[in-house]
Design a protein around this motif. Structure first.
Motif, PDB file in Angstrom:
ATOM      1  N   UNK A   1       0.843  -1.185   0.000  1.00  0.00           N
ATOM      2  CA  UNK A   1       0.000   0.000   0.000  1.00  0.00           C
ATOM      3  C   UNK A   1       0.881   1.239   0.000  1.00  0.00           C
ATOM      4  N   UNK A   2       0.612   2.150  -0.919  1.00  0.00           N
ATOM      5  CA  UNK A   2       1.277   3.450  -0.967  1.00  0.00           C
ATOM      6  C   UNK A   2       0.337   4.455  -0.331  1.00  0.00           C
ATOM      7  N   UNK A   3       0.859   5.292   0.568  1.00  0.00           N
ATOM      8  CA  UNK A   3       0.055   6.328   1.209  1.00  0.00           C
ATOM      9  C   UNK A   3       0.597   7.688   0.773  1.00  0.00           C
ATOM     10  N   UNK A   4      -0.173   8.384  -0.063  1.00  0.00           N
ATOM     11  CA  UNK A   4       0.248   9.683  -0.604  1.00  0.00           C
ATOM     12  C   UNK A   4      -0.971  10.539  -0.896  1.00  0.00           C
ATOM     13  N   UNK A   5      -0.872  11.818  -0.598  1.00  0.00           N
ATOM     14  CA  UNK A   5      -1.918  12.755  -0.996  1.00  0.00           C
ATOM     15  C   UNK A   5      -1.741  13.119  -2.476  1.00  0.00           C
ATOM     16  N   UNK A   6      -0.504  13.357  -2.857  1.00  0.00           N
ATOM     17  CA  UNK A   6      -0.158  13.705  -4.236  1.00  0.00           C
ATOM     18  C   UNK A   6       1.125  12.996  -4.619  1.00  0.00           C
ATOM     19  N   UNK A   7       1.312  12.647  -5.865  1.00  0.00           N
ATOM     20  CA  UNK A   7       0.311  12.633  -6.925  1.00  0.00           C
ATOM     21  C   UNK A   7      -0.599  11.419  -6.765  1.00  0.00           C
ATOM     22  N   UNK A   8      -1.639  11.361  -7.557  1.00  0.00           N
ATOM     23  CA  UNK A   8      -2.539  10.210  -7.535  1.00  0.00           C
ATOM     24  C   UNK A   8      -1.788   8.990  -8.058  1.00  0.00           C
TER      25      UNK A   8
ATOM     26  N   UNK B   1       0.303  -7.253  -5.565  1.00  0.00           N
ATOM     27  CA  UNK B   1      -0.849  -6.392  -5.320  1.00  0.00           C
ATOM     28  C   UNK B   1      -0.336  -5.046  -4.828  1.00  0.00           C
ATOM     29  N   UNK B   2      -0.803  -3.970  -5.457  1.00  0.00           N
ATOM     30  CA  UNK B   2      -0.449  -2.614  -5.019  1.00  0.00           C
ATOM     31  C   UNK B   2      -1.744  -1.834  -4.863  1.00  0.00           C
ATOM     32  N   UNK B   3      -1.874  -1.194  -3.733  1.00  0.00           N
ATOM     33  CA  UNK B   3      -3.029  -0.356  -3.460  1.00  0.00           C
ATOM     34  C   UNK B   3      -2.533   1.046  -3.139  1.00  0.00           C
ATOM     35  N   UNK B   4      -3.422   2.027  -3.269  1.00  0.00           N
ATOM     36  CA  UNK B   4      -3.060   3.409  -2.944  1.00  0.00           C
ATOM     37  C   UNK B   4      -4.135   4.011  -2.058  1.00  0.00           C
ATOM     38  N   UNK B   5      -3.687   4.842  -1.129  1.00  0.00           N
ATOM     39  CA  UNK B   5      -4.611   5.534  -0.240  1.00  0.00           C
ATOM     40  C   UNK B   5      -4.014   6.893   0.100  1.00  0.00           C
ATOM     41  N   UNK B   6      -4.764   7.674   0.827  1.00  0.00           N
ATOM     42  CA  UNK B   6      -4.275   8.947   1.347  1.00  0.00           C
ATOM     43  C   UNK B   6      -4.279   8.851   2.868  1.00  0.00           C
ATOM     44  N   UNK B   7      -3.840   9.912   3.517  1.00  0.00           N
ATOM     45  CA  UNK B   7      -3.954   9.945   4.981  1.00  0.00           C
ATOM     46  C   UNK B   7      -5.027  10.940   5.408  1.00  0.00           C
ATOM     47  N   UNK B   8      -5.961  11.199   4.469  1.00  0.00           N
ATOM     48  CA  UNK B   8      -7.094  12.099   4.747  1.00  0.00           C
ATOM     49  C   UNK B   8      -6.624  13.459   5.251  1.00  0.00           C
ATOM     50  N   UNK B   9      -5.522  13.947   4.653  1.00  0.00           N
ATOM     51  CA  UNK B   9      -4.943  15.265   4.938  1.00  0.00           C
ATOM     52  C   UNK B   9      -4.393  15.402   6.365  1.00  0.00           C
ATOM     53  N   UNK B  10      -4.127  14.265   7.026  1.00  0.00           N
ATOM     54  CA  UNK B  10      -3.558  14.297   8.374  1.00  0.00           C
ATOM     55  C   UNK B  10      -2.076  13.949   8.318  1.00  0.00           C
TER      56      UNK B  10
ATOM     57  N   UNK C   1       3.749   0.552   2.756  1.00  0.00           N
ATOM     58  CA  UNK C   1       3.704  -0.626   3.609  1.00  0.00           C
ATOM     59  C   UNK C   1       3.620  -1.851   2.710  1.00  0.00           C
ATOM     60  N   UNK C   2       4.210  -2.956   3.142  1.00  0.00           N
ATOM     61  CA  UNK C   2       4.106  -4.180   2.347  1.00  0.00           C
ATOM     62  C   UNK C   2       4.226  -5.406   3.239  1.00  0.00           C
ATOM     63  N   UNK C   3       3.546  -6.459   2.827  1.00  0.00           N
ATOM     64  CA  UNK C   3       3.756  -7.783   3.382  1.00  0.00           C
ATOM     65  C   UNK C   3       4.149  -8.691   2.224  1.00  0.00           C
ATOM     66  N   UNK C   4       4.961  -9.676   2.532  1.00  0.00           N
ATOM     67  CA  UNK C   4       5.413 -10.610   1.504  1.00  0.00           C
ATOM     68  C   UNK C   4       5.349 -12.022   2.065  1.00  0.00           C
TER      69      UNK C   4
END
Length: 160
Positions: free
Chosen positions: A100-107, A131-140, A152-155
């Motif tokens: 999982x990538x956590x970023x506000x920008x870029x999409x 598997x790769x997912x993307x999310x934001x931190x809701x501007x926090x 974050x990753x698990x393998x």
């Protein structure tokens, strides 16, 4: 008897002017990049740590220290190739990676298929194993203030 192991990885890098943004082995068109000793590909660094942890091979900093000139500005795909070689030397194969990538920008979502393709090539595994997912931190927090990006990753690895 099959030996299965799971590893976890986490990394973060600061966004900064004057750097290219590399994520999952591909260059993204963005006005800032991630600060680091290498190309600072936070997703690859996280995956390396998850794989190394699963094989009880310590962490990315142990194998590729940021005090070494050899790794200054290095393409993180090289670090991932070497990580996979370390696993295979120890008799392990990669089952799957979930990141999982956590970023506000870029999409990130539009780039995920290309990242999966590149990582599958570098790791020598089927694209369906990544598997790769993307999310934001809701501007926090620092990610929310667009100061950096985390991943974050698990393998799952195995040997027969």
């Amino acid at each position: 008897m099959t030996n299965f192991r799971i590893g976890f990885g986490y990394d973060m890098h600061r966004l900064t002017e004057g750097r290219e943004l590399w994520m999952g082995g591909i260059k993204l068109d963005f006005e800032k990049g991630l600060q680091g000793h290498s190309d600072a590909d936070v997703l690859i660094h996280t995956i390396c740590d998850a794989l190394l942890g699963a094989a009880n091979l310590r962490d990315i900093g142990f194998h590729f220290p940021d005090t070494s000139e050899e790794f200054s500005g290095v393409d993180s795909k090289v670090l991932l190739e070497r990580t996979v070689a370390l696993l295979r030397k120890k008799g392990f194969e990669i089952g799957n990676v979930d990141a999982t990538i956590c970023a506000e920008v870029p999409k990130m979502n539009p780039h995920i298929p290309q990242m999966q393709q590149k990582l599958s090539e570098v790791m020598g595994v089927n694209i369906d194993s990544i598997s790769i997912k993307a999310t934001t931190s809701e501007k926090m927090g620092f990610v929310g203030r667009q100061e950096g990006i985390t991943a974050y990753a698990v393998a799952l690895i195995y040997k027969f």
